[in-house]
Design a protein around this motif. Structure first.
Motif, PDB file in Angstrom:
ATOM      1  N   UNK A 126      21.741  25.283  54.483  1.00 39.12           N
ATOM      2  CA  UNK A 126      20.405  24.865  54.930  1.00 39.12           C
ATOM      3  C   UNK A 126      20.408  24.721  56.454  1.00 39.12           C
ATOM      4  N   UNK A 127      19.430  25.304  57.091  1.00 39.47           N
ATOM      5  CA  UNK A 127      19.352  25.211  58.538  1.00 39.47           C
ATOM      6  C   UNK A 127      18.962  23.809  58.990  1.00 39.47           C
ATOM      7  N   UNK A 128      19.453  23.436  60.161  1.00 39.74           N
ATOM      8  CA  UNK A 128      19.096  22.144  60.730  1.00 39.74           C
ATOM      9  C   UNK A 128      17.949  22.272  61.720  1.00 39.74           C
ATOM     10  N   UNK A 129      17.462  23.492  61.895  1.00 41.06           N
ATOM     11  CA  UNK A 129      16.355  23.693  62.825  1.00 41.06           C
ATOM     12  C   UNK A 129      15.077  23.097  62.267  1.00 41.06           C
ATOM     13  N   UNK A 130      14.296  22.488  63.144  1.00 38.54           N
ATOM     14  CA  UNK A 130      13.023  21.899  62.745  1.00 38.54           C
ATOM     15  C   UNK A 130      11.899  22.911  62.932  1.00 38.54           C
ATOM     16  N   UNK A 131      10.856  22.852  62.093  1.00 38.64           N
ATOM     17  CA  UNK A 131       9.716  23.759  62.286  1.00 38.64           C
ATOM     18  C   UNK A 131       8.908  23.324  63.493  1.00 38.64           C
ATOM     19  N   UNK A 132       8.038  24.198  64.012  1.00 34.71           N
ATOM     20  CA  UNK A 132       7.177  23.785  65.125  1.00 34.71           C
ATOM     21  C   UNK A 132       6.158  22.758  64.650  1.00 34.71           C
ATOM     22  N   UNK A 133       5.574  22.057  65.581  1.00 33.82           N
ATOM     23  CA  UNK A 133       4.497  21.118  65.268  1.00 33.82           C
ATOM     24  C   UNK A 133       3.303  21.913  64.744  1.00 33.82           C
ATOM     25  N   UNK A 134       2.856  21.620  63.522  1.00 37.98           N
ATOM     26  CA  UNK A 134       1.760  22.378  62.911  1.00 37.98           C
ATOM     27  C   UNK A 134       0.516  21.519  62.701  1.00 37.98           C
ATOM     28  N   UNK A 135       0.418  20.414  63.399  1.00 37.91           N
ATOM     29  CA  UNK A 135      -0.750  19.548  63.276  1.00 37.91           C
ATOM     30  C   UNK A 135      -1.976  20.233  63.874  1.00 37.91           C
TER      31      UNK A 135
ATOM     32  N   UNK B 155       5.551  32.821  63.302  1.00 36.39           N
ATOM     33  CA  UNK B 155       6.811  33.446  63.714  1.00 36.39           C
ATOM     34  C   UNK B 155       7.854  32.382  64.080  1.00 36.39           C
ATOM     35  N   UNK B 156       7.418  31.296  64.738  1.00 34.23           N
ATOM     36  CA  UNK B 156       8.357  30.220  65.063  1.00 34.23           C
ATOM     37  C   UNK B 156       8.857  29.530  63.791  1.00 34.23           C
ATOM     38  N   UNK B 157       7.981  29.330  62.818  1.00 33.49           N
ATOM     39  CA  UNK B 157       8.388  28.709  61.552  1.00 33.49           C
ATOM     40  C   UNK B 157       9.384  29.589  60.811  1.00 33.49           C
ATOM     41  N   UNK B 158       9.132  30.889  60.810  1.00 39.08           N
ATOM     42  CA  UNK B 158      10.059  31.797  60.135  1.00 39.08           C
ATOM     43  C   UNK B 158      11.398  31.857  60.864  1.00 39.08           C
ATOM     44  N   UNK B 159      11.348  31.804  62.213  1.00 42.25           N
ATOM     45  CA  UNK B 159      12.598  31.790  62.973  1.00 42.25           C
ATOM     46  C   UNK B 159      13.426  30.558  62.678  1.00 42.25           C
ATOM     47  N   UNK B 160      12.747  29.434  62.416  1.00 43.33           N
ATOM     48  CA  UNK B 160      13.438  28.193  62.063  1.00 43.33           C
ATOM     49  C   UNK B 160      13.701  28.087  60.551  1.00 43.33           C
ATOM     50  N   UNK B 161      13.271  29.130  59.794  1.00 39.04           N
ATOM     51  CA  UNK B 161      13.503  29.232  58.346  1.00 39.04           C
ATOM     52  C   UNK B 161      12.717  28.180  57.555  1.00 39.04           C
ATOM     53  N   UNK B 162      11.404  28.109  57.844  1.00 44.03           N
ATOM     54  CA  UNK B 162      10.481  27.270  57.092  1.00 44.03           C
ATOM     55  C   UNK B 162       9.291  28.126  56.633  1.00 44.03           C
TER      56      UNK B 162
ATOM     57  N   UNK C 252      14.326  24.887  51.823  1.00 47.47           N
ATOM     58  CA  UNK C 252      14.220  23.432  51.875  1.00 47.47           C
ATOM     59  C   UNK C 252      13.664  22.901  50.555  1.00 47.47           C
ATOM     60  N   UNK C 253      13.929  21.664  50.295  1.00 43.36           N
ATOM     61  CA  UNK C 253      13.444  21.055  49.057  1.00 43.36           C
ATOM     62  C   UNK C 253      11.935  20.864  49.127  1.00 43.36           C
ATOM     63  N   UNK C 254      11.250  20.821  47.981  1.00 44.29           N
ATOM     64  CA  UNK C 254       9.804  20.575  47.984  1.00 44.29           C
ATOM     65  C   UNK C 254       9.438  19.278  48.706  1.00 44.29           C
ATOM     66  N   UNK C 255      10.319  18.290  48.624  1.00 46.23           N
ATOM     67  CA  UNK C 255      10.050  17.010  49.289  1.00 46.23           C
ATOM     68  C   UNK C 255      10.062  17.175  50.808  1.00 46.23           C
ATOM     69  N   UNK C 256      11.007  17.972  51.325  1.00 48.55           N
ATOM     70  CA  UNK C 256      11.069  18.189  52.770  1.00 48.55           C
ATOM     71  C   UNK C 256       9.835  18.950  53.256  1.00 48.55           C
ATOM     72  N   UNK C 257       9.450  19.968  52.502  1.00 44.80           N
ATOM     73  CA  UNK C 257       8.273  20.748  52.877  1.00 44.80           C
ATOM     74  C   UNK C 257       7.032  19.879  52.841  1.00 44.80           C
ATOM     75  N   UNK C 258       6.880  19.093  51.794  1.00 47.07           N
ATOM     76  CA  UNK C 258       5.721  18.222  51.658  1.00 47.07           C
ATOM     77  C   UNK C 258       5.651  17.215  52.792  1.00 47.07           C
TER      78      UNK C 258
END
Length: 469
Positions: free
Chosen positions: A1-10, A301-308, A455-461
């Motif tokens: 599992x990657x430790x990279x965080x996704x971009x801010x998507x707010x 593209x940033x989310x995919x690069x971070x594997x989310x 990532x787990x459904x909980x992490x995505x949520x």
């Protein structure tokens, strides 16, 4: 599992990214608006020349620029993966690709006789349009190189750079136009053709501004490479794989309007002047979904690069909903106040009446235009570019230009010819079909890629819940 965080998507992050892109795009389109207004008040001959000149320039420029915009999803992926030096290497390759595109575009634009004959322009209109096109040919190298920086700025979430440069150029546009179009400061008054010289000057000024910012801004320093390297086929191949279908898609989309303007030039100065006004108005509306689409492409593209990938799908769906609502509101407002808006462009009653009739087509298809803008750019974030290219070609050229040409100049069997109304009606149908097709494709691709979520459904949520807060 990657430790990279996704971009801010707010919503705040989306607005922070899309807002400067929108302002930059409005500034770019605003340059054409200034040309249109200043030429319109000189007379419909000058406005007709501007319409033909802008249509020709955009037909060539935007298709080539689309190839270079392939840098954006590539650099965005590297940015999400925190591979900063790779971004500079990709920029180098975009410069080399620009040189090849210059060798194609400059001779095309300098062949002014072809474009004038295609538009059927005569006399003073032909002379001013040819002058405009020649100067934009000399501006093309700067325009292409500058677009490399525009693509990169968006990819690394720095669209404010493009915004400020574009606003600076917009502030200079009217004074420069006055110098060359009206003959201020002792220069000869060149009418509509003078707008081409201001385009040339501003294109090179903006390139120098982008180069200086890239060199001296500390933010970009981790992306700098030690030395400028030659062409690298393994990187260029990736650029071409993503960029060529994007370029063709952009060409089909933009040229469906610019070729329409060139063909409508045959119908007379009044008709092409009305077309230019409505095309400019609908372009201004289009900047909102376009900006949201570019922002969604960057975040995807940033989310995919971070594997989310599940976060990427969330961005897609949210941006689509926002853009459709805004498009419906703006189209309604334009239709209600069309008379007041058109009066800003022209005082010619015939031109205004024709423009008011054509606006209805733009208002009809605008919601679907918003769908296709966001969907196509989201697909670029997923690096899905080939299938949209075929959709654009079939719907916008096959239906919009092909059937539109028949309705405009023939179609006696259906009560024709319908002139400009035939073109605009067919284009509306083509855009409606394009919007629905790309919407379905984007939603399907987003759902398929989400199945690869690690990532787990909980992490995505949790990430999505924070974005909704």
């Amino acid at each position: 599992m990657t430790k990279l965080l996704p971009p801010d998507t707010s919503l705040k992050a989306l607005a922070k990214l899309a807002g400067p892109i929108w302002i930059a795009n409005i500034a770019i389109v605003g340059s054409g608006t200034i040309d249109t207004i200043m030429a319109g008040h000189l007379g419909k001959e000058h406005l007709a020349a501007i319409a033909l000149g802008i249509a020709t320039t955009i037909s060539v420029l935007m298709g080539l620029v689309g190839v270079l915009m392939g840098l954006s999803p590539i650099a965005g992926h590297h940015f999400g993966a925190r591979k900063f030096r790779a971004i500079g290497e990709e920029l180098n390759q975009s410069f080399w690709l620009s040189l090849v595109l210059m060798a194609v575009g400059v001779p095309l634009l300098l062949n002014t006789d072809f474009w004038i004959e295609l538009g059927g322009a005569k006399g003073e209109v032909a002379e001013m349009a040819a002058e405009f096109i020649r100067w934009t040919a000399f501006a093309l190298p700067a325009s292409l190189l500058g677009r490399c920086f525009i693509a990169l700025n968006a990819a690394v979430s720095r669209p404010r750079i493009t915004m400020w440069v574009s606003l600076g150029m917009l502030a200079l546009k009217a004074p420069l136009n006055a110098v060359f179009m009206y003959g201020w400061l002792g220069f000869p008054a060149m009418g509509g053709g003078g707008a081409g010289i201001s385009f040339f000057v501003l294109s090179w000024l903006s390139l120098f501004a982008f180069l200086a910012i890239w060199k001296f801004d500390k933010f970009y320093r981790p992306m700098h490479v030690e030395k400028f390297v030659g062409p690298r086929w393994e990187l260029l191949k990736n650029h071409l794989h993503v960029g060529v279908p994007m370029g063709l898609s952009t060409f089909f989309e933009v040229s469906s309007f610019t070729l329409m303007a060139i063909f409508i030039s045959r119908l007379g100065e009044e008709t092409v002047s009305a077309h230019q006004i409505v095309a400019n108005l609908t372009s201004m509306l289009y900047m909102v979904p376009l900006s949201l689409g570019i922002a969604s492409s960057v975040l995807i593209s940033q989310s995919l690069g971070a594997r989310w990938p599940a976060v990427a799908e969330f961005i897609l769906r949210r941006t689509l909903k926002i853009s459709i609502v805004i498009a419906a509101v703006l189209a309604t407002l334009l239709y209600i106040f069309k008379g007041n808006v058109i009066a800003l462009y022209t005082s010619d009653a015939g031109v205004a009446a024709t423009a008011a009739a054509l606006v209805a087509f733009g208002c009809t298809y605008h919601v679907f235009d918003a769908m296709q803008a966001v969907s196509s750019f989201a697909l670029r974030g997923y690096r899905v570019t080939r299938a949209p290219m075929f959709i654009y070609g079939i719907m916008l050229w096959g239906v919009g230009i092909g059937i539109g040409y028949q309705l405009a100049f023939g179609a006696e069997w259906a009560g024709g010819p319908y002139g400009a109304f035939g073109f605009w009606g067919a284009t509306a149908v083509g855009l409606i079909l394009t919007g629905l097709s790309l919407l379905a494709m984007a939603l399907w691709v987003g759902r398929q890629r989400s199945r690869d979520e690690h990532h787990s459904p909980e992490e995505v949520e949790r990430v999505i819940r924070e974005a909704r807060a």
